[in-house]
Design a protein around this motif. Structure first.
Motif, PDB file in Angstrom:
ATOM      1  N   UNK A   1      62.922  12.697   5.987  1.00  0.00           N
ATOM      2  CA  UNK A   1      61.985  11.564   5.632  1.00  0.00           C
ATOM      3  C   UNK A   1      60.983  12.337   4.596  1.00  0.00           C
ATOM      4  N   UNK A   2      60.802  13.643   4.277  1.00  0.00           N
ATOM      5  CA  UNK A   2      60.169  14.163   3.257  1.00  0.00           C
ATOM      6  C   UNK A   2      58.774  14.255   3.675  1.00  0.00           C
ATOM      7  N   UNK A   3      58.521  14.382   5.024  1.00  0.00           N
ATOM      8  CA  UNK A   3      57.053  14.311   5.613  1.00  0.00           C
ATOM      9  C   UNK A   3      56.786  15.706   6.069  1.00  0.00           C
TER      10      UNK A   3
ATOM     11  N   UNK B   1      52.567  13.612   8.207  1.00  0.00           N
ATOM     12  CA  UNK B   1      53.025  12.262   7.556  1.00  0.00           C
ATOM     13  C   UNK B   1      53.500  12.676   6.380  1.00  0.00           C
ATOM     14  N   UNK B   2      53.719  11.439   5.409  1.00  0.00           N
ATOM     15  CA  UNK B   2      53.880  11.511   4.175  1.00  0.00           C
ATOM     16  C   UNK B   2      52.997  12.143   3.137  1.00  0.00           C
TER      17      UNK B   2
END
Lengths: 359, 443
Positions: free
Chosen positions: A160-162, A259-260
């Motif tokens: 998710x790229x986080x 997180x993102x």
């Protein structure tokens, strides 16, 4: 009456050049530190510490960083958020590579990566100035933000790229990760901010700081006086980016808790920090704190404070009111006091010296 | 901002405030539910109908039934503007007010809240958004992602394509394009699509759209024209969706072959394409329209009595109904938790148990006036998503319709990926709390 230097003699050069020449100022600083270190953790609830104080400290540090560049050296930058991002991502990579090293050390080291990137993007400042430089730093903002999304190595190929913040401890107490209490995270933030502010204060009052201010006031004159523009400008970029990088690492590790991250370091954040510096006061460290408090803590206080006081406002309406109020206050401040809150503070102190019998 | 929206937001503020003031009076028999909303900012176009739907269903339950088994739900919105920083504030606020469930309404907010929620013991209900891997209940006991994940969505897209082409074997040699927001949310379907492309022999073309270029997709569509994909899957949100629909029409891409993820199925997204958008498709988890007893009750008990700020004609729009669906899950989980614990006023921990054994059957949907509104969903201790069915909705020029049947996602493809990813997440986080929560039998 209380705030007067009568009877305080300066007997040596060091006392004359002190950052806080008045005894009252020194007492004031001690009181502020006591409140920050003892009062707030004792009296504040979790929400206040986690959502008001920690963001305030993180933004203060970022604002100090930008103030070094824009306020002290006169170079406008719109890439602060990207430099913060470099700090955050390098801290994440460092925790992956060196899981045994204390996280505070890693946060401080991650600023160095940011400083290196800052110097790289600061190179054009030797040739271009003003708006043109602002546009050049915009390139840093967009390029780095692109890199944060597109280089999966930076976020360890997470689906998710986080960024996920692992749990790290200091003396057995978790300071990052979900089980770290707001108080511990606050103490770590506060410690870092106090130490780095002291560091910044020493730099700007020293030779380097004076050379920056000379460059800001007139770079040709500064050059004629023997200041190397290359060194002055690039050190300003390096130190400024270092502070931004540390602030970015603190933001993700001590405040957000993962997180993102690429979603956070956007141009909007760069502008917010620039506004903090302008409203707080260009070329003033205390102004950086004022600006951060004004733009980060005030909206939160309005949004959650007003309903808590029983003012019938909630949800989106509070958000709209905050927009309007903060917008209006910005305009009022810029008209009434274009030198920012720091100047207002100075005027206040000046008035206080002659109170209650102004001459 | 228009004048009416100012009035609306002020009215909303007043409404919320009265709710907040009224709360302490009957604190004994009420539960507090905090919902993140975004009625401001660039994503408000999607956020307003969702927030309206969520609020109106809860108001309807409070008005019609006097709450859930007599326990009123104190509903409060926290404005995030789709901003992660504000979402974190909202989480802290929700925690300090003892919310029974946290409803993040953005993937970024969900990702930030997941580690905290496991420590603070607050269940997260991220309905068909958030971290796909969180469908693994063994590792994520506090996160729920019904009725399905983005990965299920991607598999459904492939299934839809195969169904139209006439079978999974017909996929060979076809081209599927993915337009996605270049952010974690948008990149979610890529691993599943890549796996499926390898397995079924179709080609996957990826077209990322940077958040700054959401409304400027011209160059991207040039490459789409060059590549000529047979189908396009749009994993977009906010202003990106109407732009994609407009560009598809402008570039003569057959609009029926453009399929959006369920978040690309807003009425305004499709409406932007004008009459030529007829035939635009989107995956969907809820039916649109007002022809359901539950929606009629919202009209009767809430909207027509002036207790909502929603305009009457907006009730029943696709995203509005999705908000209703989300609130329905909350209400049903509260009911289930009450049944399990025998308590009337439940806590967050009870709510987690209620969510974990949630089983919404066809019969239950009929009882609550939602027959045909959604498909049955059931959550278990290991499966926190349910991997339920979705359908491909079609825009008929004025509204969303349901031309086909409910499709089941390719669970066999998705589930191993979820488990592998969940394990990876937990390993990297280090010191992730082991699941200690006991498992409930499904009710």
């Amino acid at each position: 009456m209380f705030y007067r230097e009568a009877g305080q003699y300066k007997t040596n050069y060091a006392a004359d050049m002190a950052v806080f020449p008045l005894r009252q100022d020194r007492i004031g600083i001690a009181v502020i530190l006591a409140i920050a270190f003892i009062g707030i953790p004792l009296l504040g609830n979790d929400f206040f510490i986690a959502s008001v104080m920690i963001p305030f400290l993180v933004f203060s540090l970022a604002a100090i960083g930008l103030n070094i560049l824009t306020g002290y050296t006169g170079l406008i930058s719109l890439g602060t958020a990207a430099f913060m991002g470099v700090g955050a991502y390098s801290c994440y990579k460092l925790t992956t590579f060196f899981p045994g090293v204390n996280i505070i050390v890693l946060i401080l080291v991650s600023g160095l990566f940011s400083a290196a990137i800052g110097v790289l993007f600061g190179l054009p400042s030797l040739r271009i100035k003003g708006f043109y430089l602002a546009v050049a730093t915009l390139a840093a903002q967009f390029f780095l933000q692109w890199a944060f999304v597109r280089i999966p190595w930076l976020f360890n190929y997470n689906a998710s790229g986080a960024i996920e913040v692992p749990q790290r401890t200091l003396f057995g107490l978790p300071i990052t990760g979900a089980s770290a209490t707001p108080e511990t995270r606050y103490f770590v933030c506060l410690g870092l901010v106090v130490v780095l502010t002291w560091f910044a204060s020493n730099i700007v009052h020293g030779k380097l700081g004076r050379s920056w201010m000379a460059v800001r006031d007139m770079d040709i004159a500064a050059e004629l006086m023997g200041i190397k523009l290359l060194n002055a400008k690039l050190t300003a970029f390096a130190v400024s980016s270092y502070f931004a990088g540390v602030a970015g690492a603190m933001m993700i590790f001590l405040w957000y808790g993962g997180g993102e991250a690429n979603d956070v370091f956007t141009i909007r954040l760069s502008f917010t920090i620039l506004f903090m510096v302008i409203i707080g006061g260009l070329g003033s460290l205390i102004g950086s704190f004022f600006g951060a408090a004004f733009l980060s803590a005030l909206p939160t206080a309005l949004k959650f404070g007003l309903p808590a006081l029983g003012v019938p406002i909630g949800g989106a309406a509070a958000e709209h009111v905050t927009f309007m109020l903060v917008g209006a206050l910005i305009i009022i401040f810029l008209i009434v006091e274009p030198h920012g809150l720091a100047r207002l503070w100075q005027i206040g102190k000046q008035k206080l010296r002659t109170w209650p019998f102004p001459y | 901002m228009t004048k009416s929206s100012i009035i609306r937001s002020v009215a909303l503020g007043a409404l919320l405030a009265t709710g907040a003031i009224a709360a302490p009076a009957n604190a004994q028999d009420s539960v507090y539910f905090a919902n993140n909303a975004y009625r401001t900012g660039p994503f408000s176009g999607s956020g307003i109908p969702i927030g309206d739907g969520m609020r109106d269903y809860i108001s309807m339950i409070n008005e019609r039934d006097g709450g859930v088994n007599g326990v009123k739900i104190v509903y409060e919105e926290c404005e995030t503007g789709y901003d992660t920083k504000k979402s974190i504030e909202c989480y802290e606020q929700a925690k300090s007010k003892n919310t029974i469930v946290y409803s993040p309404w953005s993937t970024g907010a969900t990702l930030a809240a997941i580690p905290r929620a496991h420590i603070d013991k607050i269940p997260i209900l991220s309905m068909a958004y958030g971290l796909s891997a969180s469908a693994d209940g063994t590792n994520f006991p506090w996160v729920f992602i019904p009725p399905f994940t983005y990965w299920d969505g991607a598999s459904l897209m492939v299934k839809h394509m195969a169904a139209e082409l006439g079978g999974m074997d017909k996929l060979k040699g076809k081209k599927l394009g993915l337009i996605h927001l270049d952010a974690p949310f948008g990149k979610e379907p890529i691993p599943v699509l890549e796996n499926l492309a390898k397995k079924y022999g179709f080609e996957l073309k990826i077209y990322p759209v940077a958040a700054a270029d959401m409304q400027n997709q011209g160059s991207l569509w040039l490459s789409i024209r060059r590549d000529r994909p047979d189908y396009l899957y749009n994993q977009g949100w906010g202003a990106m969706n109407p732009t994609a629909v407009k560009e598809a029409i402008k570039n003569n891409f057959p609009i029926g072959k453009l399929v959006g993820v369920w978040w690309a199925g807003g009425d305004d997204d499709a409406r932007a394409g004008g009459p030529e958008a007829k035939g635009y498709k989107s995956l969907n988890l809820n039916a649109a329209g007002q022809n359901f007893p539950a929606i009629q009750d919202i009209l009767k008990h809430v909207v027509e009595k002036g207790k909502s700020t929603t305009p009457k004609d907006k009730v029943g729009e696709n995203l509005y109904n999705r908000g209703v669906y989300n609130s329905m899950l909350v209400v049903e989980a509260i009911r289930n938790a009450q049944k399990l614990t025998g308590k009337k006023v439940i806590t967050a921990e009870d709510m987690r148990r209620g969510l974990e054994s949630l089983n919404i059957t066809e019969a239950r949907l009929k009882e609550i006036g939602m027959e045909g509104f959604a498909t049955p969903t059931s959550i278990s201790c290991t499966d926190h998503s349910g991997h339920s069915k979705a359908y491909v909705a079609e825009w008929d020029g004025t509204k969303w319709t349901k031309p086909g049947e409910w499709l089941e996602p390719l669970k066999d493809e998705v589930r191993p990926l979820i488990e592998a990813n969940a394990k990876d997440y937990v390993d990297k986080a280090g010191n992730w709390p082991k699941r200690t929560e006991s498992c409930e039998k499904s009710s």
